[in-house]
Design a protein around this motif. Sequence first.
Motif: not given
Ligand SMILES: *[C@@H]1O[C@H](CO)[C@@H](O)[C@H](O)[C@H]1NC(C)=O
Length: 882
Positions: A243, A265, A267
Amino acid sequence: MLKERFVGLLIFAYFLFTSRFSSAHPLCRAHERSSLLDFKASFAINKSVSSDPSAYSKVASWAQGRTTSNCCLWDRVECDEDTGHVISLDMSSSFLYGNIDSNSSLFKLVHLQRLNLADNNFNYSQIPTAISHLPMLTYLNLSYSLFSGQIPSEISGLSHLSSLDLSRNYDFNSREGLLGLLELKRPDFSSLIRNLTNLEELSLSFVNISSTVPTSLANFSSLTSLILKGCGLKGKLPVELFQLPSLQILNVKSNNFFGELPQFNQTSALNVLNLASNSFSGEIPTSIGNLNSLTEFHAYDCGLSGEIPFSIGNLTHLKYLDLSINNFSGPIPSSIGNLTQLIELDLDSNHFSGPIPLSFSKLINLESLYLFKNELSGTVDFDMFLRLKNLTVLSLSNNNLSLIIKPSVDGPPPQYIFLGLSFCNLSSFPDFLTHQVRMENLRLQGNHIGGPIPAWLMNMSTETLLGISVAENSLTGELSRAICNFSSLSVLRLSGNKLVGELPLCLGNFSDSLAALDLRDNSFSGSIPTFAKGNQLRIIDLSHNQLQGKLPRSLANCKMLESLSVENNQLNDVFPYWLESLPELQILVLGSNKFHGVIKAPQTDLGFVKLRIIVISYNNFTGMLPSNFIQNLKAMKSSSVGDLRYMETTYTLRPSGGNEVTFLFGFTITITIKGVRRYYPEINDDLSFIDLSNNNFGGEIPEVLGDLNGLYALDLSNNNLTGGIPSALANLKRLESLDLSQNKLSGRIPPVLEQLSFLQYFNVSHNNLAGPIPPANHLMTFGSSSYEGNLGLCGIPLPNKCGNSEASGLVPLPSFDEEQEDHSGSPFQFGWKVVAMGYGCGFVVGVFIGHVVITRKSRWFAMTFCVKNLHVKRKPRSKRGN
Ligand SMILES: *[C@@H]1O[C@H](CO)[C@@H](O)[C@H](O)[C@H]1NC(C)=O
Ligand SMILES: *[C@@H]1O[C@H](CO)[C@@H](O)[C@H](O)[C@H]1NC(C)=O
Ligand SMILES: *[C@@H]1O[C@H](CO)[C@@H](O)[C@H](O)[C@H]1NC(C)=O
Ligand SMILES: *[C@@H]1O[C@H](CO)[C@@H](O)[C@H](O)[C@H]1NC(C)=O
Ligand SMILES: *[C@@H]1O[C@H](CO)[C@@H](O)[C@H](O)[C@H]1NC(C)=O
Ligand SMILES: *[C@@H]1O[C@H](CO)[C@@H](O)[C@H](O)[C@H]1NC(C)=O
Ligand SMILES: *[C@@H]1O[C@H](CO)[C@@H](O)[C@H](O)[C@H]1NC(C)=O
Ligand SMILES: *[C@@H]1O[C@H](CO)[C@@H](O)[C@H](O)[C@H]1NC(C)=O
Ligand SMILES: *[C@@H]1O[C@H](CO)[C@@H](O)[C@H](O)[C@H]1NC(C)=O
Ligand SMILES: *[C@@H]1O[C@H](CO)[C@@H](O)[C@H](O)[C@H]1NC(C)=O
């Protein structure tokens, strides 16, 4: 925060501009100049410290003099434009050799912002605590420099750090593999980084950390690169790592992470993900398709299983994809064909099934493709590979594929370096081989190629070819002396064909680097050629031919020889006692020939000390069993109980200008017992046994045999041995098979033999033994066939009871229990199966010549040796991260 960085960037740009183009250089401070000179003076300059070809001594030009006194102009020194303070020092790859401690004048340069000491030799110094005198540091690189000990807590006070590299401080002289010298225990990982929240790059590879990854890393929003190879890290890989919004490089290779992979993730900005050599479980999540910036994904030897998700085809920037050595199964997803940037694709050593996707023909940038050791099936039109013009390394071996090879319609074929087409149902040598000029390794084992070896094949890549195997085909005709054209050959395997005629004389001296010569199981006749002085041969297997004459005395020139097998020929010679001068000889197999005469004692105490396996059965040796000879067999006296390892040997060579290549040789065995032969592809490293059966040895069984307490099997059957069974044999604690049958042994079976608790096979039949069979449980479990033909033996399992008159010489009837012998469920057969799987005990007949490792693929080595990165030597950094 962002704003700050932006301003910082501006200042940096300005600094660059002014330092390049302004004529007014800052003037160096006198005390800093003398600190620099003191620093220089505190080290020896030693060129052997770095093997980076671009390394040179940066301090060499530093000097005090009228024109040179401005230290701001010195090599790799930078000063602040305004204040003149030294702010940057790049001493990487500078040949510095010596200790460094807190007294070093380096720590007087208190304005330093960037310090690079990488690739020097600080002689196992601790990282000096005076590092805290440099609080302005934003960049600190102490990698690859032989620092050792605990990382001091002072580092954690350097709160401006954006880049910290303490990696690869390991002892490259250690034979144990790479042992990290630095430790991160007190402070631990978590407290080291607590205050370093500006970190963008962190590399701690080979620092001994041995903890979990602190979840606090989740707060490091600036982190772009995290490299933690070989740190002994454990636990689960925290999902938080995926993340981190800026993280581009994550390398956690060679740790002890376990559990399932986290979800990836969307992002994520990850470019390089290396999870290799860990103990994960479960599948690759479908969310892998989210990592669409990935250019490298390394997940070999990771414990992963299941099918590869189709979404992997989403990763269109991938250049390197390595999923080898896992338990993946199911089809290879056709979506991989969408990864047109791929340069290297490794899917070998899994359980993939089904066809090779046709979409692979879209992978036009591919240079290496490894698919060997899977369960792929179907017919493959090889044209799909011939169209991949950049492909130089291709291995399809050991699947269930059938290759159709037609002349390519599409220009000249690619020039291969490595081509593995073993067990691919080929029926002829592929035509395109004629055009190969830089082939190093060609493997065509286990196909159906018939007819003579074509002359053109022996003109292919004659300068470059290092290894060729056409074993287990149906080749006929004579072996032309043109085979000696391959002047660089290390491995020649022609075994399991129908070749006839005399061996070319040049075979013993055509290549300085020949390490393995495997001609087993053909119909070669005539004599064995002469072996040149200084040769590199480690394995010679000429067994199962019709060779005649004597063993050439020039075998004594093979100083590296580890294994010699000439079993099943018509050699007529005395025992080759002169082989005692070969210090590495471990395996000697002379069985089924016409060897004869008395075996002499070795001339020196050092003769045959490494010999572990000796088979001289089915010859006509005479005289007493050679006690002196047996006494010398030191390798058979060790009974170290270590990890179960398979016997193998390696041979590394570096062809001029080429990649370093390591050959790995394994040894195979075939067990023969009562006419039943079984083949086992691997043998245990400490297996030792002696087979002297079916000769004409006389006299008594020498007591010294009892000293060989590493022995797994001893076969003295079918000789003319007399006297009793020595009680000393009870010392052979590991013995699993003991065959003394068909001799003239007399007396009783010593009751102490019941101590041989591993015994799976025992045979004393057809001797002159008498008295009761010792009533020990497992001696009684062997069938009566183990005891029959001894007129004086009695008790279970023989039908005749001993009764009270056994001592009075009452003669029981001999029993012939043929039925029991053939019974497939007999304890004997069951026993041998167990033995063979666990320890691989039996007659050694062959060698297999194993994998070839190209240095780039270090993991093969690591895998087979169970020592990670064993092969890594001090060498210039490679372009790739692993
Ligand atoms: C992906 O990363 C973001 C922070 O960068 C976080 O808020 C989000 O929950 C994450 N999503 C998953 C599916 O882990
Ligand atoms: C140079 O360094 C090597 C170790 O890297 C050492 O073995 C050698 O003795 C050194 N030579 C000198 C002249 O100090
Ligand atoms: C390296 O360390 C050893 C022992 O710590 C010492 O004897 C030797 O002199 C040191 N070498 C150099 C060049 O400082
Ligand atoms: C530093 O130098 C002083 C005197 O020169 C000496 O007493 C001290 O032991 C040195 N400290 C270290 C860590 O080498
Ligand atoms: C971290 O910073 C805080 C405050 O700046 C300080 O009190 C603490 O000692 C620092 N911790 C370490 C490990 O340097
Ligand atoms: C593939 O990548 C796209 C973005 O390029 C993304 O929207 C999609 O969810 C990804 N698909 C999978 C299966 O991960
Ligand atoms: C990827 O490949 C599959 C099958 O080869 C195909 O169906 C799919 O459309 C491709 N996806 C992209 C994005 O090219
Ligand atoms: C093949 O390799 C050459 C030279 O390395 C390179 O220029 C080219 O882009 C590669 N790809 C193809 C498809 O030829
Ligand atoms: C074995 O050797 C003995 C004596 O050396 C000889 O008499 C006998 O014929 C030989 N047997 C064979 C089969 O060669
Ligand atoms: C067996 O040994 C005896 C002496 O113990 C000897 O007389 C006999 O000739 C030997 N038999 C053979 C076949 O060598």
